[in-house]
Design an enzyme around this catalytic site. Structure first.
Site, PDB file in Angstrom:
ATOM      1  N   TYR A   1    -138.808  92.574  11.419  1.00 43.21           N
ATOM      2  CA  TYR A   1    -139.088  93.362  12.616  1.00 43.21           C
ATOM      3  C   TYR A   1    -137.848  94.162  12.990  1.00 43.21           C
ATOM      4  CZ  TYR A   1    -136.437  90.095  15.591  1.00 43.21           C
ATOM      5  OH  TYR A   1    -135.437  89.341  16.158  1.00 43.21           O
ATOM      6  N   CYS A   2    -138.049  95.168  13.839  1.00 39.65           N
ATOM      7  CA  CYS A   2    -136.928  95.976  14.340  1.00 39.65           C
ATOM      8  C   CYS A   2    -137.179  96.232  15.827  1.00 39.65           C
ATOM      9  CB  CYS A   2    -136.799  97.269  13.540  1.00 39.65           C
ATOM     10  SG  CYS A   2    -138.231  98.351  13.637  1.00 39.65           S
ATOM     11  N   ARG A   3    -136.815  97.409  16.302  1.00 40.96           N
ATOM     12  CA  ARG A   3    -137.018  97.716  17.724  1.00 40.96           C
ATOM     13  C   ARG A   3    -138.412  98.281  17.981  1.00 40.96           C
ATOM     14  NH1 ARG A   3    -136.330 102.085  21.257  1.00 40.96           N
ATOM     15  NH2 ARG A   3    -135.795 101.434  23.391  1.00 40.96           N
TER      16      ARG A   3
END
Length: 233
Positions: A196-198
């Site tokens: 995941y990221c932002r």
């Protein structure tokens, strides 16, 4: 000329009685006509109708490292889509490898546990090696709880972003370091890897990179902005 004696009166009475009884039986049970070379069929005994075939559902799912299925498609009448399911295969069916995409026909009666459990009537391999599978980021803690040693959760943001708050049990491998740093964290390419990221842009790039490197089970969880639970800070 000598004449034959008449039958005895008692014998006549008996013959009359037997004839009457035979006539009564014939009237009550008329004979079924038959043709030469055939026999009279036995009476047909009716029984209560058999039960209807069991209700089934057709779903598709990704085989995770420990054999659990992440359901990707299907009739969502039971709320199975985008969640985990333990599928019990018939004894004569093969065990599918992690990363395979499989279609299952399952009985609609689901065991109430977590993950829920279902019995497969049949199954069909769709892809031996699946593409990247997108999953809601809410699956991260569920997968880590169910598969603590068979899964890894990777935050591909920068170290500064990671320190501002991350999902419990996530390890930080920034996207620009992922190719070099993944091997130290994931020894087995069949391990279930979640990224995941932002916002979901970098996670999509990271997931594709991992698939290109040979990792079999890769889930793109999108952006942490959609995570509704508490973060670690």
């Amino acid at each position: 000329k000598r004449m034959n004696p008449l039958p005895c009166p008692k014998l006549i009475s008996t013959l009359v009685l037997v004839s009457a009884l035979l006539a009564g039986c014939s009237a009550a049970n008329p004979a079924t006509p038959t043709t030469p070379g055939t026999t009279t069929p036995s009476p047909i005994t009716t029984s209560s109708p058999s039960t209807q075939p069991m209700d089934t559902l057709v779903i598709e799912g990704l085989i995770l490292t420990n054999g659990t299925v992440f359901v990707t498609k299907g009739a969502d009448t039971l709320g199975l889509i985008n969640d985990l399911l333990v599928v019990h295969l018939p004894d004569d069916k093969p065990i599918y490898s992690p990363g395979a995409l499989v279609e299952f026909t399952i009985q609609s009666s689901i065991a109430e546990s977590y993950p829920p459990q279902a019995r497969a009537v049949s199954s069909r391999l769709l892809l031996e090696k699946s593409p990247v599978i997108k999953a809601p980021i809410a699956m991260a803690p569920k997968l880590k709880f169910h598969m603590p040693t068979d899964s890894i959760l990777i935050d591909v943001r920068t170290p500064e972003e990671y320190k501002s708050g991350y999902i419990p049990e996530a390890v930080n491998i920034p996207l620009n370091n992922l190719k070099a740093g993944i091997a130290s964290q994931v020894k087995d390419q069949s391990q279930t890897v979640m990224v995941y990221c932002r916002t979901g842009s970098r996670s999509a790039t990271a997931a594709k990179l991992l698939k290109d490197m040979g990792y079999r089970v890769v889930l793109d969880l999108g952006g942490i902005l959609d995570f509704k639970e508490d973060l670690v800070k």
